[in-house]
Design a protein around this motif. Structure first.
Motif, PDB file in Angstrom:
ATOM      1  N   ASN A 103       0.764  -1.227   0.162  1.00 48.13           N
ATOM      2  CA  ASN A 103       0.024  -0.029  -0.126  1.00 48.13           C
ATOM      3  C   ASN A 103       0.981   1.180   0.031  1.00 48.13           C
ATOM      4  O   ASN A 103       0.276   2.478  -0.142  1.00 48.13           O
ATOM      5  N   ASP A 104       2.260   1.221  -0.093  1.00 49.99           N
ATOM      6  CA  ASP A 104       3.011   2.273   0.006  1.00 49.99           C
ATOM      7  C   ASP A 104       3.438   2.628  -1.507  1.00 49.99           C
ATOM      8  O   ASP A 104       4.514   2.257  -1.916  1.00 49.99           O
ATOM      9  N   ILE A 105       2.443   3.261  -2.213  1.00 47.11           N
ATOM     10  CA  ILE A 105       2.586   3.596  -3.569  1.00 47.11           C
ATOM     11  C   ILE A 105       3.921   4.310  -3.977  1.00 47.11           C
ATOM     12  O   ILE A 105       4.607   3.975  -4.845  1.00 47.11           O
ATOM     13  N   ASN A 106       4.397   5.157  -3.033  1.00 48.04           N
ATOM     14  CA  ASN A 106       5.537   6.041  -3.503  1.00 48.04           C
ATOM     15  C   ASN A 106       6.655   5.024  -3.370  1.00 48.04           C
ATOM     16  O   ASN A 106       7.847   5.463  -3.824  1.00 48.04           O
ATOM     17  N   GLN A 107       6.679   3.982  -2.666  1.00 48.33           N
ATOM     18  CA  GLN A 107       7.937   2.990  -2.569  1.00 48.33           C
ATOM     19  C   GLN A 107       7.858   1.616  -3.652  1.00 48.33           C
ATOM     20  O   GLN A 107       8.641   1.013  -3.583  1.00 48.33           O
ATOM     21  N   THR A 108       6.798   1.738  -4.399  1.00 49.34           N
ATOM     22  CA  THR A 108       6.561   0.576  -5.202  1.00 49.34           C
ATOM     23  C   THR A 108       7.775   0.497  -6.399  1.00 49.34           C
ATOM     24  O   THR A 108       8.261  -0.224  -6.781  1.00 49.34           O
ATOM     25  N   PRO A 109       8.270   1.623  -6.953  1.00 50.90           N
ATOM     26  CA  PRO A 109       9.688   1.549  -7.846  1.00 50.90           C
ATOM     27  C   PRO A 109      10.638   0.689  -7.197  1.00 50.90           C
ATOM     28  O   PRO A 109      11.413   0.224  -7.874  1.00 50.90           O
ATOM     29  N   ALA A 110      10.638   0.606  -5.693  1.00 52.88           N
ATOM     30  CA  ALA A 110      12.046  -0.024  -5.272  1.00 52.88           C
ATOM     31  C   ALA A 110      11.743  -1.525  -5.503  1.00 52.88           C
ATOM     32  O   ALA A 110      12.916  -2.648  -5.338  1.00 52.88           O
ATOM     33  N   TRP A 111      10.578  -2.080  -5.993  1.00 55.29           N
ATOM     34  CA  TRP A 111      10.437  -3.456  -5.870  1.00 55.29           C
ATOM     35  C   TRP A 111       9.603  -3.984  -7.323  1.00 55.29           C
ATOM     36  O   TRP A 111       9.536  -5.216  -7.521  1.00 55.29           O
ATOM     37  N   VAL A 112       9.102  -3.113  -7.906  1.00 49.61           N
ATOM     38  CA  VAL A 112       8.236  -3.122  -9.151  1.00 49.61           C
ATOM     39  C   VAL A 112       9.365  -3.126 -10.383  1.00 49.61           C
ATOM     40  O   VAL A 112       9.795  -1.994 -10.638  1.00 49.61           O
ATOM     41  N   GLU A 113       9.421  -3.922 -11.053  1.00 41.78           N
ATOM     42  CA  GLU A 113      10.360  -4.014 -11.931  1.00 41.78           C
ATOM     43  C   GLU A 113       9.892  -3.088 -13.239  1.00 41.78           C
ATOM     44  O   GLU A 113       8.768  -3.066 -13.647  1.00 41.78           O
ATOM     45  N   GLY A 114      11.063  -2.295 -13.841  1.00 44.83           N
ATOM     46  CA  GLY A 114      10.597  -1.368 -14.558  1.00 44.83           C
ATOM     47  C   GLY A 114       9.862   0.199 -14.328  1.00 44.83           C
ATOM     48  O   GLY A 114       9.638   0.986 -15.000  1.00 44.83           O
ATOM     49  N   LEU A 115       9.498   0.111 -13.069  1.00 46.89           N
ATOM     50  CA  LEU A 115       8.550   1.234 -12.613  1.00 46.89           C
ATOM     51  C   LEU A 115       9.770   2.351 -12.272  1.00 46.89           C
ATOM     52  O   LEU A 115      10.538   1.986 -11.319  1.00 46.89           O
ATOM     53  N   GLU A 116       9.463   3.471 -12.672  1.00 47.53           N
ATOM     54  CA  GLU A 116      10.419   4.708 -12.303  1.00 47.53           C
ATOM     55  C   GLU A 116       9.832   5.424 -11.129  1.00 47.53           C
ATOM     56  O   GLU A 116      10.807   5.678 -10.451  1.00 47.53           O
ATOM     57  N   ARG A 117       8.580   5.611 -11.291  1.00 46.23           N
ATOM     58  CA  ARG A 117       7.944   6.268 -10.099  1.00 46.23           C
ATOM     59  C   ARG A 117       6.335   5.886 -10.243  1.00 46.23           C
ATOM     60  O   ARG A 117       5.978   5.595 -11.053  1.00 46.23           O
ATOM     61  N   ALA A 118       5.881   6.292  -9.046  1.00 45.82           N
ATOM     62  CA  ALA A 118       4.296   6.101  -9.021  1.00 45.82           C
ATOM     63  C   ALA A 118       3.925   7.279  -7.951  1.00 45.82           C
ATOM     64  O   ALA A 118       4.729   7.691  -6.800  1.00 45.82           O
TER      65      ALA A 118
END
Length: 142
Positions: free
Chosen positions: A22-37
């Motif tokens: 639920n921490d959308i701001n931190q999802t780039p740390a673990w979602v492949e290819g995600l630069e930011r959210a």
């Protein structure tokens, strides 16, 4: 319609896994290819929340809006996107296990729906396998 799924046992308390999901701001740390959210709607986070992903697909930046349509704390949530490239419904299901939490990620999607039969063939022959691999890697990264 395409479909991909991955399940992984995570050796952390279910509350910690839920909070990370639920921490959308931190999802780039673990979602492949995600630069930011970034979350677009005001708190609280749950049904109706809209957020935007900025995902790098090769040289192209894909900007996708998502909306949470189901939200059952510590159990399940569904995120839906009306993307023109990859409209999707992603279901995240958490189950408590003795070692921590079992996370199941499942995605129902259409790949390039405007391409008709070609998009459906790519779903079947490439995307189902590829997306399942990405889901598995995301779970390992989490």
């Amino acid at each position: 319609m395409g479909y991909a799924q991955a399940t992984n046992d995570i050796h952390a308390p279910i509350e910690a896994v839920w909070d990370a999901l639920n921490d959308i701001n931190q999802t780039p740390a673990w979602v492949e290819g995600l630069e930011r959210a970034e979350v677009i709607t005001p708190p609280p986070y749950g049904v109706g929340t809209i957020y935007t992903d900025y995902n790098r697909l090769g040289p192209f930046l894909q900007v996708t809006n998502w909306q949470i349509t189901r939200f059952e704390p510590y159990a399940q949530q569904v995120h839906e996107s009306q993307s023109r490239v990859l409209p999707s419904a992603m279901t995240l299901t958490l189950t408590a296990i003795p070692e921590g939490a079992r996370l199941d990620m499942a995605v129902d999607y259409r790949f390039l729906p405007r391409f008709g039969m070609m998009g459906r063939l790519l779903e079947k022959w490439v995307m189902n396998w590829l997306l399942a691999q990405v889901l598995k890697q995301n779970q390992v990264n989490l």
